[in-house]
Write a protein that holds these residues in place. Structure first.
Motif, mmCIF file in Angstrom:
data_model
loop_
_atom_site.group_PDB
_atom_site.id
_atom_site.type_symbol
_atom_site.label_atom_id
_atom_site.label_comp_id
_atom_site.label_asym_id
_atom_site.label_seq_id
_atom_site.Cartn_x
_atom_site.Cartn_y
_atom_site.Cartn_z
ATOM 1 N N LEU A 81 0.981 -1.171 0.000
ATOM 2 C CA LEU A 81 -0.040 0.120 -0.125
ATOM 3 C C LEU A 81 0.924 1.178 -0.030
ATOM 4 O O LEU A 81 0.589 2.194 -1.025
ATOM 5 C CB LEU A 81 -0.853 0.021 1.128
ATOM 6 C CG LEU A 81 -1.941 1.176 1.246
ATOM 7 C CD1 LEU A 81 -2.739 1.222 0.147
ATOM 8 C CD2 LEU A 81 -2.694 1.047 2.461
ATOM 9 N N ALA A 82 1.852 1.152 0.822
ATOM 10 C CA ALA A 82 2.926 2.416 1.018
ATOM 11 C C ALA A 82 3.591 2.561 -0.377
ATOM 12 O O ALA A 82 3.527 3.733 -0.967
ATOM 13 C CB ALA A 82 4.015 1.939 1.951
ATOM 14 N N LEU A 83 4.001 1.492 -1.293
ATOM 15 C CA LEU A 83 4.588 1.712 -2.471
ATOM 16 C C LEU A 83 3.496 2.343 -3.532
ATOM 17 O O LEU A 83 4.148 2.973 -4.300
ATOM 18 C CB LEU A 83 5.129 0.215 -2.728
ATOM 19 C CG LEU A 83 5.554 0.139 -4.291
ATOM 20 C CD1 LEU A 83 6.825 0.921 -4.397
ATOM 21 C CD2 LEU A 83 5.784 -1.537 -4.775
ATOM 22 N N MET A 84 2.465 1.568 -3.426
ATOM 23 C CA MET A 84 1.297 2.314 -4.375
ATOM 24 C C MET A 84 1.214 3.812 -4.283
ATOM 25 O O MET A 84 1.085 4.680 -4.982
ATOM 26 C CB MET A 84 0.132 1.625 -4.378
ATOM 27 C CG MET A 84 0.096 0.007 -4.766
ATOM 28 S SD MET A 84 -1.473 -0.591 -4.421
ATOM 29 C CE MET A 84 -1.372 -2.261 -5.264
ATOM 30 N N LEU A 85 0.971 4.263 -2.935
ATOM 31 C CA LEU A 85 0.823 5.344 -2.770
ATOM 32 C C LEU A 85 2.102 6.479 -3.020
ATOM 33 O O LEU A 85 1.684 7.603 -3.598
ATOM 34 C CB LEU A 85 0.366 5.854 -1.115
ATOM 35 C CG LEU A 85 -0.924 5.221 -0.967
ATOM 36 C CD1 LEU A 85 -0.902 4.838 0.853
ATOM 37 C CD2 LEU A 85 -1.839 5.849 -1.211
ATOM 38 N N LEU A 86 3.298 5.996 -2.893
ATOM 39 C CA LEU A 86 4.230 6.882 -3.037
ATOM 40 C C LEU A 86 4.664 7.055 -4.573
ATOM 41 O O LEU A 86 5.154 7.912 -4.939
ATOM 42 C CB LEU A 86 5.650 6.190 -2.247
ATOM 43 C CG LEU A 86 5.434 6.229 -0.805
ATOM 44 C CD1 LEU A 86 6.558 5.464 -0.245
ATOM 45 C CD2 LEU A 86 5.727 7.896 -0.316
ATOM 46 N N THR A 87 4.321 5.812 -5.447
ATOM 47 C CA THR A 87 4.583 5.922 -6.684
ATOM 48 C C THR A 87 3.342 6.911 -7.256
ATOM 49 O O THR A 87 3.584 7.367 -8.066
ATOM 50 C CB THR A 87 4.284 4.483 -7.318
ATOM 51 O OG1 THR A 87 5.329 3.608 -6.395
ATOM 52 C CG2 THR A 87 4.733 4.350 -8.694
ATOM 53 N N ASP A 88 2.129 6.604 -6.784
ATOM 54 C CA ASP A 88 1.038 7.188 -7.306
ATOM 55 C C ASP A 88 1.069 8.639 -7.322
ATOM 56 O O ASP A 88 0.365 9.612 -7.921
ATOM 57 C CB ASP A 88 -0.351 6.533 -6.705
ATOM 58 C CG ASP A 88 -1.481 7.012 -7.616
ATOM 59 O OD1 ASP A 88 -1.645 6.765 -8.913
ATOM 60 O OD2 ASP A 88 -2.611 7.781 -7.238
ATOM 61 N N ALA A 89 1.680 9.120 -6.029
ATOM 62 C CA ALA A 89 1.882 10.376 -5.589
ATOM 63 C C ALA A 89 2.639 11.354 -6.677
ATOM 64 O O ALA A 89 2.357 12.620 -7.058
ATOM 65 C CB ALA A 89 2.603 10.647 -4.276
ATOM 66 N N ARG A 90 3.155 10.645 -7.513
ATOM 67 C CA ARG A 90 4.101 11.345 -8.670
ATOM 68 C C ARG A 90 3.266 11.535 -10.160
ATOM 69 O O ARG A 90 3.592 12.119 -10.895
ATOM 70 C CB ARG A 90 5.159 10.607 -8.874
ATOM 71 C CG ARG A 90 6.135 10.251 -7.948
ATOM 72 C CD ARG A 90 7.853 9.957 -8.169
ATOM 73 N NE ARG A 90 7.904 8.769 -8.707
ATOM 74 C CZ ARG A 90 8.415 7.657 -8.008
ATOM 75 N NH1 ARG A 90 8.905 7.719 -6.825
ATOM 76 N NH2 ARG A 90 8.670 6.374 -8.845
ATOM 77 N N ARG A 91 1.994 11.021 -9.863
ATOM 78 C CA ARG A 91 1.216 10.977 -11.096
ATOM 79 C C ARG A 91 1.337 12.041 -11.917
ATOM 80 O O ARG A 91 1.378 12.161 -13.147
ATOM 81 C CB ARG A 91 -0.328 10.571 -10.530
ATOM 82 C CG ARG A 91 -1.463 10.726 -11.774
ATOM 83 C CD ARG A 91 -2.719 10.617 -11.192
ATOM 84 N NE ARG A 91 -2.663 9.073 -10.425
ATOM 85 C CZ ARG A 91 -3.249 8.138 -10.915
ATOM 86 N NH1 ARG A 91 -3.657 8.397 -12.369
ATOM 87 N NH2 ARG A 91 -3.386 7.128 -10.528
ATOM 88 N N ALA A 92 0.724 13.293 -11.283
ATOM 89 C CA ALA A 92 0.552 14.628 -12.135
ATOM 90 C C ALA A 92 1.811 15.046 -12.864
ATOM 91 O O ALA A 92 1.647 15.789 -13.487
ATOM 92 C CB ALA A 92 0.053 15.727 -10.889
ATOM 93 N N ALA A 93 2.971 14.558 -12.149
ATOM 94 C CA ALA A 93 4.135 15.091 -12.707
ATOM 95 C C ALA A 93 4.698 14.108 -13.756
ATOM 96 O O ALA A 93 5.676 14.747 -14.418
ATOM 97 C CB ALA A 93 5.039 15.466 -11.621
ATOM 98 N N ARG A 94 4.106 13.085 -13.971
ATOM 99 C CA ARG A 94 4.856 11.873 -14.715
ATOM 100 C C ARG A 94 4.503 12.312 -16.299
ATOM 101 O O ARG A 94 5.477 11.777 -17.071
ATOM 102 C CB ARG A 94 4.152 10.407 -14.438
ATOM 103 C CG ARG A 94 4.977 9.944 -13.401
ATOM 104 C CD ARG A 94 4.407 8.362 -13.205
ATOM 105 N NE ARG A 94 5.151 7.490 -14.086
ATOM 106 C CZ ARG A 94 4.515 6.654 -14.903
ATOM 107 N NH1 ARG A 94 3.214 6.511 -15.292
ATOM 108 N NH2 ARG A 94 5.229 6.155 -15.687
ATOM 109 N N THR A 95 3.668 13.124 -16.502
ATOM 110 C CA THR A 95 3.365 13.388 -18.009
ATOM 111 C C THR A 95 2.928 14.841 -18.256
ATOM 112 O O THR A 95 2.701 15.555 -17.334
ATOM 113 C CB THR A 95 2.144 12.646 -18.480
ATOM 114 O OG1 THR A 95 1.018 12.764 -17.533
ATOM 115 C CG2 THR A 95 2.347 11.161 -18.484
ATOM 116 N N GLY A 96 3.348 15.186 -19.584
ATOM 117 C CA GLY A 96 3.166 16.683 -19.864
ATOM 118 C C GLY A 96 1.922 16.908 -20.252
ATOM 119 O O GLY A 96 0.970 15.745 -20.471
ATOM 120 N N PRO A 97 1.337 18.113 -20.798
ATOM 121 C CA PRO A 97 0.375 18.374 -21.452
ATOM 122 C C PRO A 97 -0.462 17.409 -22.394
ATOM 123 O O PRO A 97 -1.428 17.130 -22.498
ATOM 124 C CB PRO A 97 0.328 19.636 -21.829
ATOM 125 C CG PRO A 97 1.728 20.068 -22.038
ATOM 126 C CD PRO A 97 2.470 19.050 -21.103
#
Lengths: 401, 132
Positions: free
Chosen positions: A223-239
């Protein structure tokens, strides 16, 4: 069936459908119910003659089918969703049933794709159509996959696990949840880099599992791994959906609340020691999350963690990750040497070429970097990744990377 | 009526430089064009599916007699120009519209932003006969 009845049915069918859709709103279900009513009419009218009011007859029969279907659906939803998925207190009755559902759906006899689909359906309460859409396959294909999985379970001698705390069964469940998460996070192929709904669903299911097994450090670690990885979602891709690598991400766009929760969960597992794979991977994600700038990243500690993971599971992908960490600590040449050690098992993986390109670029070997990036672009099956790698190659060649 | 618009790895009419050798901004413009075209077709309700295929040197050719183990030949294959690169499936009102879309796709920008004149094959997708 006489041509007259056939014509009449064809004429009446859209009218009956319209009445049902207006009254109930659910187009798909209405269509199915009308089909049933038409079938019933075709046999009965042929045998008994036309009713006085054919249209009224059809509406009534279709409506009854629809009510039955809705009732069944509501009951199913209540069984599957409400009971299993709601954040059930551990001591509540039925919690062991939920755990049994996880174990059943992630049965080791099932192929991973079947286990994933069944888990999303039976534990997650998603419809076949929703699951099909998430995996970009036709609904009929997903329907078959689910019913094949169910059939396989029916053939299995003891489909339910008896020991609820059987650790191999738990690890099978975690693996399936992680597959669902990574499918949502990266997407295996196609135009969209990530399908957020699947990641969110995986997080929700893992959370629910943790409520059932609060003492299991691997469940908490995942669960921690998923949350820490998913936290980067908005920054992972450009417009435009283009990939942005970790070091170039705008870290102010990382989800601090998710990071805090992930760190808190991971810390809670630490007193028992650093023993599990998910726990160790979460620790690496935590080190990235804690670095405010890429240069602040504690690569030495990350390198150490990859070595620990490698001892547990000597898998070439982990060694490739260690190659990157090695390069960050001991320089690109040392990293390339590690990457070369897995050149053979990973010869068809674009990740090997992408990592080598990155390390060659670090070493200032521009021509070699361009070659590796282009090779990686040819090998990937992901459109955003291919676009990223082609552009990266072009920029290195143009000298403006 | 449905059409498949087919892209292959052949040279374009006005551009014989392979894409990986273009300037970064030209590649970016080309990618943006493809994305915009896909969005435009989807918005018009004409897009059924569009997919790019992984490169032909990742392709395999399989041959089987149905009894013994299948023979799998790995790429790269010599005549790479014949390989399928990707496709759009569109559902449009007329063959004229399908040609119009293919023309638009063909004029994707290349080096210096000039249209490359890619050759796009237009094939109607066969279906069951209409029972009116």
């Amino acid at each position: 069936m006489t041509p007259r009845i056939e014509d009449l049915l064809r004429e009446l069918s859209p009218q009956v459908l319209a009445v049902l859709v207006r009254r109930f709103g659910d187009f798909d279900l209405a269509e199915d119910s009308v089909q049933d009513a038409l079938l019933a009419a075709a046999t009965q009218w042929d045998r008994d003659g036309l009713p006085d009011n054919p249209r009224g007859w059809l509406i009534q029969v279709a409506q009854r089918r629809m009510a039955d279907a809705v009732r069944a659906e509501v009951a199913r939803r209540r069984r599957e969703t409400a009971v299993f998925v709601r954040d059930v207190p551990v001591e509540a009755a039925g919690s062991d049933d939920t755990l049994d559902m996880y174990f059943l759906c992630c049965h080791p006899d099932l192929p991973p794709a079947g286990a994933v689909a069944l888990t999303l359906r039976a534990v997650g309460g998603l419809s076949t159509a929703e699951i099909a859409a998430a995996f970009l396959v036709p609904e009929s294909t997903m329907g078959q996959r689910i019913s094949r999985a169910k059939k396989r379970l029916a053939e299995s001698e003891r489909p339910f696990a008896d020991g609820a705390h059987d650790s191999t069964r738990v690890s099978a469940v975690l693996q399936v949840l992680y597959v669902i998460f990574t499918e949502g996070h990266t997407g295996t192929a196609g135009a969209g880099l990530r399908r957020g709904d699947l990641s969110a669903e995986a997080i929700r299911l893992t959370r629910a599992l943790r409520a059932l097994l609060p003492e299991n450090t691997e469940v908490t670690g995942l669960l921690a791994l998923m949350l820490l990885t998913d936290a980067r979602r908005a920054a992972r891709t450009g417009p435009h959906g283009e990939l942005i690598p970790l070091t170039e991400q705008d870290r102010s766009r990382w989800d601090r609340a998710q990071i805090t929760e992930g760190l808190r969960l991971l810390t809670a597992t630490m007193p028992a020691g650093l023993t599990g794979l998910y726990q160790m991977q979460a620790a690496i994600a935590a080190l990235h999350a804690e670095a405010r700038r890429p240069d602040d990243t504690d690569w030495a500690r990350i390198l150490q963690l990859y070595r620990m993971i490698e001892r547990l599971t000597p898998n070439p992908m982990i060694i490739l990750n260690r190659a990157v960490a090695t390069a960050m600590v001991h320089g690109p040449a040392a990293g390339l040497a590690v990457a070369d050690s897995v050149a053979e098992p990973l010869s068809r993986s674009h990740r090997l070429a992408a990592v080598r390109g990155h390390l060659q670029e670090m070493a200032g070997e521009r021509d070699a970097a361009v070659r590796e990036y282009q090779r990686a672009a040819r090998q990937t099956a992901s459109v955003p990744e291919r676009d990223y790698l082609l552009l990266r190659a072009a920029r290195v060649r143009a000298g403006d990377a | 009526m449905k059409f498949m618009l087919v892209k292959t790895y052949s040279e374009a009419a006005h551009c014989d430089i392979p894409l990986p050798e273009w300037a970064p901004e030209d590649i970016a413009a080309h990618i943006d064009f493809q994305r915009a075209l896909g969005e435009q077709l989807a918005a018009a309700g004409e897009l059924v599916d569009a997919q790019g295929l992984a490169a032909p040197d990742q392709a395999m050719i399989v041959c089987s007699d149905g009894r013994s183990a299948p023979v799998v030949t790995d790429g790269p294959f010599p005549e790479t120009k014949e390989f399928l690169a990707g496709f759009w499936v569109v559902d449009v009102d007329s063959v004229e519209r399908a040609i119009e879309i293919a023309a638009q796709a063909s004029a994707a920008p290349g080096p210096g932003g000039k249209p490359i004149g890619e050759y796009i094959e237009v094939r109607q997708i066969m279906s069951a006969p209409d029972v009116a």
